[in-house]
Write a protein that holds these residues in place. Sequence first.
Motif, PDB file in Angstrom:
ATOM      1  N   SER A  92       0.832  -1.207   0.000  1.00  0.00           N
ATOM      2  CA  SER A  92       0.000   0.000   0.000  1.00  0.00           C
ATOM      3  C   SER A  92       0.863   1.252   0.000  1.00  0.00           C
ATOM      4  O   SER A  92       0.538   2.241  -0.671  1.00  0.00           O
ATOM      5  CB  SER A  92      -0.950  -0.003   1.209  1.00  0.00           C
ATOM      6  OG  SER A  92      -0.242  -0.068   2.436  1.00  0.00           O
ATOM      7  N   SER A 148      -2.870   5.447   2.514  1.00  0.00           N
ATOM      8  CA  SER A 148      -2.430   4.093   2.165  1.00  0.00           C
ATOM      9  C   SER A 148      -2.581   3.226   3.408  1.00  0.00           C
ATOM     10  O   SER A 148      -2.096   3.586   4.487  1.00  0.00           O
ATOM     11  CB  SER A 148      -0.979   4.091   1.671  1.00  0.00           C
ATOM     12  OG  SER A 148      -0.061   4.278   2.725  1.00  0.00           O
ATOM     13  N   VAL A 163      -5.609   3.928  -0.985  1.00  0.00           N
ATOM     14  CA  VAL A 163      -4.961   2.705  -1.463  1.00  0.00           C
ATOM     15  C   VAL A 163      -5.121   1.644  -0.384  1.00  0.00           C
ATOM     16  O   VAL A 163      -4.693   1.837   0.763  1.00  0.00           O
ATOM     17  CB  VAL A 163      -3.469   2.933  -1.751  1.00  0.00           C
ATOM     18  CG1 VAL A 163      -2.834   1.647  -2.261  1.00  0.00           C
ATOM     19  CG2 VAL A 163      -3.277   4.063  -2.758  1.00  0.00           C
ATOM     20  N   ALA A 188      -4.562  -2.435   0.648  1.00  0.00           N
ATOM     21  CA  ALA A 188      -3.965  -3.744   0.381  1.00  0.00           C
ATOM     22  C   ALA A 188      -4.679  -4.794   1.225  1.00  0.00           C
ATOM     23  O   ALA A 188      -4.864  -4.607   2.425  1.00  0.00           O
ATOM     24  CB  ALA A 188      -2.473  -3.735   0.703  1.00  0.00           C
TER      25      ALA A 188
END
Length: 204
Positions: free
Chosen positions: A15, A90, A135, A137
């Motif tokens: 990320s 992120s 973002v 992950a």
Amino acid sequence: MLLLEASPRFGRSQSRAAAEHVICRLKVREPALRVLQRDLAAVPPALIDEAFTEAMYVPAAKQDEGQRQALAESETMISELEQTGGLVISTPMNNFTVPAVLKAWIDQVLRLERTFRSTPTGKVGLLTDRPTYVVVATGGFITGERARQPDFLTPYLKAVLATLGIKTIQFLYLERIPRGSDWSPDTDVQVQCWLDQHLPCSGR
């Protein structure tokens, strides 16, 4: 642009790496862009306590020194939002939602009569809307037909950011990332395709 990073993996975080690509593309589109970084994993926000909870309901003009100190970290984080015109977050998905350090940041910045107001028709954000890129992950699939696990992160962040007044949000999902894996050519292609679609170099 404010960059918030929540992964504890630092140099091997997918990320974080993808967020760097987002920032780079934004700088291509706007060369003068300045980035203010807050690493939530390296310096976790404090958890709200009794002093914070009591101080947040006292009008700023009536706060004593102790109450101002209780809200000092919150004021710093809110001012970072106020002085920037965009936001990049992120984060990994932890147990179907946001990691604890990101939740702690949310608790610091989401304050009644400071960043939002409660009205008979619902909460109204007091911050200016701005382009926001998240973002995420994940260890499993959370979108499309392959999704096999719940996603509480996306609706939660949308609700939180909307409460602040931020509604222009785009998500970049890096799904089914193997544990301990490095940045792969497939991930690079995926991120570049996303950037070309949502942040084309020729667009402003």
